[in-house]
Design an enzyme around this catalytic site. Structure first.
Site, PDB file in Angstrom:
ATOM      1  CB  CYS A 260      -1.022  -0.211   1.348  1.00  0.00           C
ATOM      2  SG  CYS A 260      -0.354   0.354   2.790  1.00  0.00           S
ATOM      3  CG  HIS A 308      -4.530  -0.140   3.826  1.00  0.00           C
ATOM      4  ND1 HIS A 308      -3.892  -0.904   3.320  1.00  0.00           N
ATOM      5  CD2 HIS A 308      -5.195   0.574   3.192  1.00  0.00           C
ATOM      6  CE1 HIS A 308      -4.202  -1.040   2.149  1.00  0.00           C
ATOM      7  NE2 HIS A 308      -5.185  -0.283   1.782  1.00  0.00           N
ATOM      8  CG  HIS A 320      -6.732   0.566  -1.456  1.00  0.00           C
ATOM      9  ND1 HIS A 320      -6.786  -0.172  -0.313  1.00  0.00           N
ATOM     10  CD2 HIS A 320      -7.832  -0.048  -2.305  1.00  0.00           C
ATOM     11  CE1 HIS A 320      -7.879  -1.064  -0.121  1.00  0.00           C
ATOM     12  NE2 HIS A 320      -8.464  -0.922  -1.513  1.00  0.00           N
TER      13      HIS A 320
END
Length: 345
Positions: A260, A308, A320
């Site tokens: 990510c 994240h 993402h």
């Protein structure tokens, strides 16, 4: 992908507190599903299964960010060690040339009937002692004194750089051992998640919605906010769109796969903006923006541990790299607990 960078009630830094809080929550969520099969426990509901699976992926994400930080530190240390070793080699060569010059001068002095003690000292195993006994230099001429002084300076500098290189090598060894530990932690979390998926698949329940999401065609997913972006934000989003469908691989920064934080770092790098490697550092690397003021190109962070990150594209959506098994894709920013946002520039 380090970081890796006291008698008080709490000794945790802000980053450590965020990580610890996320680990505790994720670990609690993942306990029940991994209980021994011999216990006659009620079968968890589908939403419980999803929460447990998400918890395992979040634990893997936390370990991945730590791995990324440690690897970044290890790479920086490796560059320092290489530069130090090159410098040591150059200094050693220069000192050897000076030693040869001293040998020539000593031979001339010997043939002339004298052999100043300064030369003997300089050619010994510990030549820098002469700096503490400078009187010996008075027995040599101006040229000899100059060469002896240069030799002493070179030897002191070489010893200093050699000691520094040894320290950096020790630091590098520690970081490499940290990398190995974090890698094992990530792999353990992923193995547990895969075991859970395999168990649920064998039972034929609980993962239909996740499987549908993870196998979606992200390259065909329209982006309602793409045309609202401009300038560097538009460039970052264009880069991220070009990565749609590529696999998530922990520690990866492209071009064939990403985690990510690696994805958003690469996207903004394509727009000429340098971002740190980990989510922990990325959230502190730009101006914070509230959720109700999000604009395309902003970085959006999730979970209490800030583990994240995605690239906001407008319309309540982001691009993402979700987790192993799920490719780079569009998704609503509502699928995970929102933790904050920043606006690179």
């Amino acid at each position: 992908m380090a970081s890796h960078r006291k008698p008080r009630c709490s000794t945790l830094t802000g980053r450590a507190r965020r990580t610890a809080a996320g680990v505790v929550g994720a670990a609690a969520a993942s306990v029940t599903v991994l209980a021994p099969a011999g216990h006659a426990e009620p079968r968890p509901a589908p939403e419980q299964v999803r929460a447990q699976l998400d918890g395992l992926y979040q634990e893997a994400e936390q370990a991945t960010q730590r791995y990324d930080g440690a690897r970044e530190q290890a790479e920086a240390l490796q560059r320092q060690v290489t530069a130090l070793q090159d410098d040591v080699a150059r200094r050693a060569a220069a000192m050897e040339a000076t030693r040869e010059r001293l040998g020539e001068l000593a031979a001339e002095q010997y043939r002339g009937g004298g052999f100043p003690p300064g030369f003997q000292l300089a050619l010994s195993d510990d030549p820098r002692q002469f700096l503490q006994r400078a009187g010996m230099l008075d027995q040599a001429g101006a040229v000899e004194r100059q060469v002896l002084e240069e030799f002493g300076r070179q030897r002191l500098a070489l010893d200093t750089r050699t000691a520094e290189a040894r320290l950096r090598l020790a630091d590098l060894d520690a970081r490499q051992r940290e990398l190995a530990a974090e890698k094992a932690t990530v792999q353990d979390r992923l193995n547990r998640a895969q075991a859970l998926l395999a168990r649920l698949a064998a039972e034929g329940r609980g993962t239909a919605d996740r499987a549908s999401r993870d196998s979606a065609r992200p390259d065909l997913d329209p982006d309602p906010g793409a045309f609202a972006a401009s300038g560097r934000a538009a460039e970052a989003i264009a880069f991220a769109r070009a990565q749609l469908g590529k696999p998530y691989v922990w520690g990866a920064t492209g071009p064939g796969s990403y985690d990510c934080s690696g994805l958003v770092q690469a996207a903004w790098a394509a727009a000429g903006v340098s971002l740190p490697r980990t989510t922990y550092d990325q959230i502190d690397a730009a101006r914070r923006v509230p959720r109700d003021a999000l604009q395309p190109g902003d970085l959006v962070f999730f979970y209490s541990g800030v583990t994240h990150v995605g690239l906001y594209t407008g319309g309540g959506r982001m691009i993402h790299a979700p987790h192993p098994g799920a490719p780079v894709r569009y998704e609503s920013i509502d699928v995970m607990p929102f933790a904050g946002a920043v606006r690179p520039s």
